[in-house]
Design a protein around this motif. Structure first.
Motif, PDB file in Angstrom:
ATOM      1  N   TYR A  17       0.830  -1.207   0.000  1.00  8.84           N
ATOM      2  CA  TYR A  17       0.000   0.000   0.000  1.00  8.84           C
ATOM      3  C   TYR A  17       0.865   1.258   0.000  1.00  8.84           C
ATOM      4  O   TYR A  17       0.544   2.244  -0.674  1.00  8.84           O
ATOM      5  N   GLN A  18       1.963   1.233   0.732  1.00  3.60           N
ATOM      6  CA  GLN A  18       2.858   2.390   0.742  1.00  3.60           C
ATOM      7  C   GLN A  18       3.433   2.648  -0.653  1.00  3.60           C
ATOM      8  O   GLN A  18       3.484   3.793  -1.109  1.00  3.60           O
ATOM      9  N   TRP A  19       3.865   1.583  -1.332  1.00  5.92           N
ATOM     10  CA  TRP A  19       4.370   1.743  -2.694  1.00  5.92           C
ATOM     11  C   TRP A  19       3.258   2.224  -3.624  1.00  5.92           C
ATOM     12  O   TRP A  19       3.514   3.018  -4.547  1.00  5.92           O
ATOM     13  N   PHE A  20       2.026   1.771  -3.381  1.00  3.78           N
ATOM     14  CA  PHE A  20       0.902   2.207  -4.206  1.00  3.78           C
ATOM     15  C   PHE A  20       0.682   3.716  -4.082  1.00  3.78           C
ATOM     16  O   PHE A  20       0.479   4.409  -5.086  1.00  3.78           O
ATOM     17  N   VAL A  21       0.745   4.237  -2.850  1.00  2.00           N
ATOM     18  CA  VAL A  21       0.576   5.679  -2.638  1.00  2.00           C
ATOM     19  C   VAL A  21       1.675   6.447  -3.373  1.00  2.00           C
ATOM     20  O   VAL A  21       1.428   7.489  -3.999  1.00  2.00           O
ATOM     21  N   ILE A  22       2.900   5.924  -3.318  1.00  2.00           N
ATOM     22  CA  ILE A  22       4.014   6.586  -4.001  1.00  2.00           C
ATOM     23  C   ILE A  22       3.803   6.581  -5.510  1.00  2.00           C
ATOM     24  O   ILE A  22       4.098   7.574  -6.195  1.00  2.00           O
ATOM     25  N   VAL A  23       3.261   5.479  -6.054  1.00  3.36           N
ATOM     26  CA  VAL A  23       2.973   5.419  -7.497  1.00  3.36           C
ATOM     27  C   VAL A  23       1.940   6.475  -7.879  1.00  3.36           C
ATOM     28  O   VAL A  23       2.062   7.128  -8.924  1.00  3.36           O
ATOM     29  N   VAL A  24       0.915   6.663  -7.046  1.00  2.00           N
ATOM     30  CA  VAL A  24      -0.085   7.701  -7.317  1.00  2.00           C
ATOM     31  C   VAL A  24       0.584   9.076  -7.336  1.00  2.00           C
ATOM     32  O   VAL A  24       0.289   9.921  -8.197  1.00  2.00           O
ATOM     33  N   CYS A  25       1.510   9.308  -6.394  1.00  2.00           N
ATOM     34  CA  CYS A  25       2.230  10.589  -6.356  1.00  2.00           C
ATOM     35  C   CYS A  25       3.097  10.776  -7.599  1.00  2.00           C
ATOM     36  O   CYS A  25       3.225  11.894  -8.119  1.00  2.00           O
ATOM     37  N   VAL A  26       3.698   9.689  -8.083  1.00  2.00           N
ATOM     38  CA  VAL A  26       4.481   9.764  -9.320  1.00  2.00           C
ATOM     39  C   VAL A  26       3.583  10.168 -10.485  1.00  2.00           C
ATOM     40  O   VAL A  26       3.956  10.996 -11.330  1.00  2.00           O
ATOM     41  N   CYS A  27       2.379   9.595 -10.538  1.00 11.65           N
ATOM     42  CA  CYS A  27       1.428   9.948 -11.592  1.00 11.65           C
ATOM     43  C   CYS A  27       1.047  11.427 -11.524  1.00 11.65           C
ATOM     44  O   CYS A  27       0.874  12.083 -12.558  1.00 11.65           O
ATOM     45  N   LEU A  28       0.926  11.949 -10.310  1.00 14.87           N
ATOM     46  CA  LEU A  28       0.663  13.387 -10.152  1.00 14.87           C
ATOM     47  C   LEU A  28       1.794  14.205 -10.756  1.00 14.87           C
ATOM     48  O   LEU A  28       1.560  15.233 -11.405  1.00 14.87           O
ATOM     49  N   LEU A 185      -7.749  16.600 -15.268  1.00 20.78           N
ATOM     50  CA  LEU A 185      -9.040  16.388 -14.608  1.00 20.78           C
ATOM     51  C   LEU A 185      -9.313  14.898 -14.400  1.00 20.78           C
ATOM     52  O   LEU A 185      -9.964  14.516 -13.421  1.00 20.78           O
ATOM     53  N   GLY A 186      -8.806  14.065 -15.309  1.00 19.85           N
ATOM     54  CA  GLY A 186      -8.912  12.622 -15.097  1.00 19.85           C
ATOM     55  C   GLY A 186      -8.122  12.195 -13.871  1.00 19.85           C
ATOM     56  O   GLY A 186      -8.579  11.356 -13.082  1.00 19.85           O
ATOM     57  N   MET A 187      -6.945  12.793 -13.686  1.00 16.30           N
ATOM     58  CA  MET A 187      -6.137  12.488 -12.498  1.00 16.30           C
ATOM     59  C   MET A 187      -6.819  12.989 -11.236  1.00 16.30           C
ATOM     60  O   MET A 187      -6.639  12.400 -10.156  1.00 16.30           O
ATOM     61  N   LEU A 188      -7.595  14.057 -11.345  1.00 17.91           N
ATOM     62  CA  LEU A 188      -8.378  14.541 -10.203  1.00 17.91           C
ATOM     63  C   LEU A 188      -9.344  13.464  -9.725  1.00 17.91           C
ATOM     64  O   LEU A 188      -9.471  13.207  -8.523  1.00 17.91           O
ATOM     65  N   LEU A 189     -10.027  12.808 -10.656  1.00 18.55           N
ATOM     66  CA  LEU A 189     -10.973  11.742 -10.295  1.00 18.55           C
ATOM     67  C   LEU A 189     -10.249  10.553  -9.680  1.00 18.55           C
ATOM     68  O   LEU A 189     -10.720   9.974  -8.692  1.00 18.55           O
ATOM     69  N   VAL A 190      -9.097  10.197 -10.227  1.00 12.12           N
ATOM     70  CA  VAL A 190      -8.312   9.091  -9.682  1.00 12.12           C
ATOM     71  C   VAL A 190      -7.864   9.407  -8.252  1.00 12.12           C
ATOM     72  O   VAL A 190      -7.951   8.574  -7.353  1.00 12.12           O
ATOM     73  N   SER A 191      -7.391  10.634  -8.033  1.00 14.39           N
ATOM     74  CA  SER A 191      -6.914  11.043  -6.706  1.00 14.39           C
ATOM     75  C   SER A 191      -8.061  11.113  -5.699  1.00 14.39           C
ATOM     76  O   SER A 191      -7.893  10.766  -4.530  1.00 14.39           O
ATOM     77  N   LEU A 192      -9.211  11.572  -6.158  1.00 16.57           N
ATOM     78  CA  LEU A 192     -10.386  11.641  -5.289  1.00 16.57           C
ATOM     79  C   LEU A 192     -10.748  10.259  -4.775  1.00 16.57           C
ATOM     80  O   LEU A 192     -11.178  10.085  -3.627  1.00 16.57           O
ATOM     81  N   TRP A 193     -10.525   9.258  -5.609  1.00 14.18           N
ATOM     82  CA  TRP A 193     -10.876   7.879  -5.283  1.00 14.18           C
ATOM     83  C   TRP A 193      -9.772   7.173  -4.483  1.00 14.18           C
ATOM     84  O   TRP A 193     -10.047   6.468  -3.511  1.00 14.18           O
ATOM     85  N   LEU A 194      -8.509   7.385  -4.850  1.00 12.35           N
ATOM     86  CA  LEU A 194      -7.432   6.538  -4.349  1.00 12.35           C
ATOM     87  C   LEU A 194      -6.438   7.220  -3.421  1.00 12.35           C
ATOM     88  O   LEU A 194      -5.753   6.540  -2.653  1.00 12.35           O
ATOM     89  N   LEU A 195      -6.303   8.542  -3.488  1.00  7.45           N
ATOM     90  CA  LEU A 195      -5.237   9.213  -2.732  1.00  7.45           C
ATOM     91  C   LEU A 195      -5.622   9.361  -1.264  1.00  7.45           C
ATOM     92  O   LEU A 195      -6.635   9.987  -0.941  1.00  7.45           O
ATOM     93  N   PRO A 196      -4.828   8.832  -0.327  1.00 11.19           N
ATOM     94  CA  PRO A 196      -5.133   8.971   1.102  1.00 11.19           C
ATOM     95  C   PRO A 196      -4.574  10.267   1.675  1.00 11.19           C
ATOM     96  O   PRO A 196      -3.758  10.937   1.049  1.00 11.19           O
TER      97      PRO A 196
END
Length: 448
Positions: A17-28, A185-196
Motif C-alpha cells: 500500500y505504501q508503494w501504491f501511494v508513491i505510485v499515485v504521487c508519481v502519476c501526479l 481532470l482525469g487524475m483529479l478523479l483518480v486522486s479523489l478515489w485513491l489518494l489517502p
C-alpha cells in the motif's frame, strides 16, 4: 506505553500500500511535468499564429514559472492546515480547468494569464505530493520514493515533447493543451478515489474523523488499528508564527542552506532545459536535432531521478547529491565542447539530463526530512518557491549574456560554476542536519 506509529512506519518494511501511494504521487508528477513543459514545446506554433515578438514569447514561457513560485510559496503551506490530500485535489482542479482554458484563448495575454494560473496549481501539487511521498516511505527507501517523484516529472515532460511532434502539425497547438487539461481532470478523479491523507498530518492536526481515517490507512499497511489516537507533544521550541518556526534556533541555518541550494540548482537546471536546444541550433544543429537533444535531456531525467534514489539507499543522500552536483558541473563544461559532433552531443545530452535531473530529485528528497509534520509543507513549499526565483531569473540572465555577445561555451562555463557552489551548501546542510539528529538522539537516551 504510548505507541509510535510513525516510528513503526520508518523502520518496518515497505508495504504494497505504501508503494501504491508513491505510485499515485508519481502519476501526479507526470501530469505536472506535462502541464509545465507544454508551453516550451508549443511556443513556436503559438508565436507563428499570433506573430509574437521574443519578449512576448518570453512572457508565455515565464508565466508558468511565476505561477509555480506563487503556488509553492502561498498555496502549498495551506496543506499543513487543510491536509495534503485536500490541497492536491484543489490544485488539480485549478490546473485542469486552466489548461482546458488555454485551448480556447484568442490572445497571448489571456494565454499568459491562464499559464500563470496553471503554474499556481502545479506549484501546490509539486510541494504537497513531494511531502506525501516522503511521509509514506520508510527511512531506508524515503530518498528513492521522493526521487521517483522526479521521474514522473521527466516522463511528463518527455510525453509533452513527443505529443507535440505528433499532434501539433495535424491538429494544432491547442490540441496539446486540451489533452493536458482532460488528463489533469482525469487524475483529479483518480486522486479523489485513491489518494489517502497523510498519516503525519492526521496525527499532528487530528482533524474531523482522524481516528477512522488513520485506522483505515494503518490497516492497509498491515499495522494494528488504534483504539484512540496517540498524543504527540509539540516541540516547545517551535512555538510562534508558522514562518518563524522555519528559522527557530539551528533550523535557521538549515533552512537558508536549503533555500539557496534550491536557488542555485534551479538556476542551472532551467538554463539547460530552456536554452540548450536554441543554443545548439545556433551552433549548427538542425531544428529537429536541437529538439531531439532537448527530449533526450528529459529522458535522462527519468534515469537520473531513479539512480540518485537508489544511491541514497546505500549512502547518505547529502553525499549522493554532492556527487551528482560535481558530475553535473563537469558535464555542463563538456557539453558545448562536443556540440559540433552531433552523435556525441546527443550522448552527452542524455548524460547531462540524467545528472541535472538527479540533482533536482536529490533536493526534493532532502527537503521534507528537515522539518516536523506541522510545518513540513510550508518548509518544502517555501524552499521550492525560492528555487523558482532562480528558475525565473536564469533564462533572462542567459539571454542578456548572449545578447552581449558572450560565447555559448563561456556561458555554459559560468553556469557550471553554479553547481560547484551548490556542493558547499549541501555539505554544510548535511553536517548541520546530522549534528542535530545526533543531539536529539542523545537527549532521548539520557531522558529520565
Amino acid at each position: 506505553m504510548q505507541r509510535d506509529v510513525l516510528n513503526e512506519l520508518n523502520h518496518n518494511k515497505m508495504s504494497r500500500y505504501q508503494w501504491f501511494v508513491i505510485v499515485v504521487c508519481v502519476c501526479l508528477n507526470i501530469i505536472d511535468g506535462f502541464d509545465v513543459m507544454v508551453m516550451a514545446f508549443t511556443a513556436p506554433s503559438v508565436a507563428a499564429e499570433w506573430s509574437l515578438s521574443g519578449a512576448q514569447i518570453g512572457l508565455l514561457l515565464s508565466a508558468g514559472l511565476f505561477g509555480m513560485a506563487a503556488g509553492s510559496i502561498f498555496l502549498a503551506p495551506l496543506a499543513d492546515k487543510v491536509g495534503r490530500r485536500v490541497l492536491i485535489l484543489i490544485c488539480l482542479t485549478v490546473a485542469g480547468v486552466s489548461m482546458l482554458g488555454c485551448a480556447f484563448v484568442e490572445s497571448h495575454g489571456m494565454l499568459a494569464t491562464l499559464r500563470f494560473i496553471t503554474g499556481v496549481g502545479v506549484g501546490g501539487i509539486l510541494a504537497s505530493s513531494n511531502v506525501l511521498a516522503s511521509e509514506y516511505a520508510n527511512l531506508r527507501w524515503r530518498s528513492l520514493a521522493v526521487s521517483l517523484m522526479s521521474t514522473g516529472y521527466g516522463i511528463g515532460a518527455t510525453l509533452g515533447g513527443i505529443l507535440s511532434l505528433l499532434l501539433v502539425e495535424h491538429l494544432g497547438w491547442r490540441s496539446i493543451f486540451l489533452a493536458g487539461g482532460m488528463t489533469t481532470l482525469g487524475m483529479l478523479l483518480v486522486s479523489l478515489w485513491l489518494l489517502p491523507e497523510s498519516l503525519d498530518y492526521l496525527l499532528a492536526k487530528k482533524p474531523k474523523q482522524a481516528l477512522e481515517k488513520t485506522n483505515l490507512i494503518v490497516q492497509r499497511m498491515g499495522l494494528a488499528a488504534f483504539s484512540v489516537l496517540p498524543h504527540y507533544e509539540k516541540n516547545k521550541q517551535q512555538q510562534g508564527s508558522e514562518i518563524a518556526k522555519l528559522f527557530y534556533g539551528k533550523l535557521a541555518f538549515q533552512t537558508l542552506c536549503l533555500w539557496f541550494a534550491f536557488f542555485l540548482v534551479m538556476f542551472g537546471f532551467y538554463f539547460v532545459m530552456s536554452w540548450t536546444p536554441k543554443i545548439l541550433i545556433s551552433m549548427g544543429m538542425s531544428p529537429d536535432q536541437g529538439v531531439t537533444t532537448g527530449i533526450l535531456i528529459s529522458i535522462g531525467g527519468i534515469l537520473g531521478a531513479a539512480i540518485i534514489g537508489l544511491l541514497a539507499s546505500r549512502i547518505k543522500i547529502f553525499y549522493a547529491l554532492s556527487l551528482f552536483l560535481g558530475l553535473t558541473a563537469l558535464c555542463v563544461w563538456l557539453f558545448v565542447a562536443v556540440s559540433s559532433q552531433v552523435s556525441i552531443a546527443l550522448i552527452v545530452g542524455l548524460l547531462l539530463g540524467t545528472l541535472i535531473n538527479g540533482c533536482v530529485a536529490g533536493l526534493y528528497s532532502i527537503s521534507p526530512t528537515i522539518y516536523d509534520a506541522d510545518i513540513r509543507s510550508r518548509g518544502v513549499g517555501y524552499a521550492i518557491g525560492f528555487g523558482r526565483i532562480g528558475a525565473i531569473l536564469s533564462p533572462i540572465i542567459a539571454g542578456i549574456f548572449l545578447d552581449q555577445g558572450v560565447a555559448p561555451a563561456t556561458l555554459y562555463a559560468y553556469y557550471g560554476i553554479v553547481f560547484i557552489l551548490a556542493i558547499f551548501l549541501i555539505l554544510s546542510l548535511g553536517k548541520a542536519f546530522y549534528r542535530q539528529q545526533k543531539a536529539q538522539s542523545y537527549s532521548l537516551k539520557i531522558a529520565p
